[in-house]
Scaffold this motif. Structure first.
Motif, PDB file in Angstrom:
ATOM      1  N   ALA A 193     -18.230  24.419  30.397  1.00 52.89           N
ATOM      2  CA  ALA A 193     -18.495  25.376  31.478  1.00 52.89           C
ATOM      3  C   ALA A 193     -18.340  24.710  32.839  1.00 52.89           C
ATOM      4  O   ALA A 193     -17.788  25.293  33.769  1.00 52.89           O
ATOM      5  N   ARG A 234     -14.596  24.163  33.437  1.00 57.12           N
ATOM      6  CA  ARG A 234     -13.928  25.421  33.807  1.00 57.12           C
ATOM      7  C   ARG A 234     -14.181  25.741  35.276  1.00 57.12           C
ATOM      8  O   ARG A 234     -13.259  26.099  36.013  1.00 57.12           O
ATOM      9  N   ALA A 235     -15.424  25.613  35.685  1.00 58.22           N
ATOM     10  CA  ALA A 235     -15.759  25.894  37.083  1.00 58.22           C
ATOM     11  C   ALA A 235     -15.038  24.926  38.011  1.00 58.22           C
ATOM     12  O   ALA A 235     -14.486  25.331  39.040  1.00 58.22           O
ATOM     13  N   ARG A 280     -13.451  34.725  41.405  1.00 53.99           N
ATOM     14  CA  ARG A 280     -13.639  34.250  40.024  1.00 53.99           C
ATOM     15  C   ARG A 280     -14.198  32.830  40.014  1.00 53.99           C
ATOM     16  O   ARG A 280     -15.106  32.513  39.246  1.00 53.99           O
ATOM     17  N   GLU A 312     -17.820  31.666  38.325  1.00 55.04           N
ATOM     18  CA  GLU A 312     -17.979  30.605  37.318  1.00 55.04           C
ATOM     19  C   GLU A 312     -18.922  29.520  37.824  1.00 55.04           C
ATOM     20  O   GLU A 312     -19.813  29.067  37.118  1.00 55.04           O
ATOM     21  N   ASP A 359     -22.534  30.648  37.988  1.00 50.59           N
ATOM     22  CA  ASP A 359     -23.200  30.595  36.686  1.00 50.59           C
ATOM     23  C   ASP A 359     -23.720  29.186  36.399  1.00 50.59           C
ATOM     24  O   ASP A 359     -24.864  29.009  35.966  1.00 50.59           O
TER      25      ASP A 359
END
Length: 181
Positions: A12, A15-16, A94, A98, A101
């Motif tokens: 995660a 990805r961010a 987007r 991300e 989160d």
């Protein structure tokens, strides 16, 4: 409304970091990746699968603090001027989602208390998770005070009484205070 539960793992964070790379300072991007690496190292020190943590301490606390703090810095660096091309604006949105989160889950994990459960899973990928022990306050604050709610189930009543279920679901009072159909 705040999320009721959350999870974070190295993937995660990566990805961010990939999504924000073009929109933040290189040092901010590198610090986010380093915090993700620290999280990965901290998670691998916890042996077993689905291990409950009484508190977040040591290297895990340090990694989550870094993710929370650098996440805030990076979110502040991502600017969304009205002159952005629509595709760029969508990509920034987007990226911010991300990263938001990662930031919010790290912050939630750092503030988890006796009303929450925190655990580490090590099945396919190591991850840290949190969830409330009761959803009553969440449901009361997000749903029950704003809407008429109809709940159906064969097991809502226990021994002919709805008090336990009503309390667990965030309803205040007792059976005497309402009419059950």
């Amino acid at each position: 409304a705040l999320p009721i539960s959350g999870s974070i793992d190295v993937a995660a964070v990566e990805r961010a970091a990939k999504l924000i790379r073009k929109y933040v300072e290189p040092s901010t991007h590198d610090r986010l990746l380093a915090a993700g690496d620290s999280l990965g190292r901290a998670l691998t020190t916890i042996e077993g699968d689905n291990v409950r943590l009484e508190s977040v301490t040591g290297p895990l606390h340090t990694a989550l603090t870094a993710l929370r703090d650098i996440g805030k810095v990076a979110l502040d660096e991502i600017k969304s001027p009205s002159t952005d091309d629509p595709d760029v604006a969508a990509a920034k949105k987007r990226a911010k989602a991300e990263l938001g989160d990662v930031h919010s889950v790290a912050a939630d994990l750092l503030t988890a208390d006796e009303r929450s459960v925190v655990w580490v899973s090590n099945d396919r990928f190591a991850a840290i998770h949190h969830a409330p022990l009761s959803v009553a306050d969440y449901l009361k604050g997000t749903l029950l005070e704003r809407s008429t709610v109809v709940m159906t189930s064969a097991t809502l009543a226990v021994a002919g009484n709805m008090d336990a279920t009503a309390a667990a679901m965030g309803f205040a009072g007792t059976d005497k205070d309402r009419t059950w159909a």
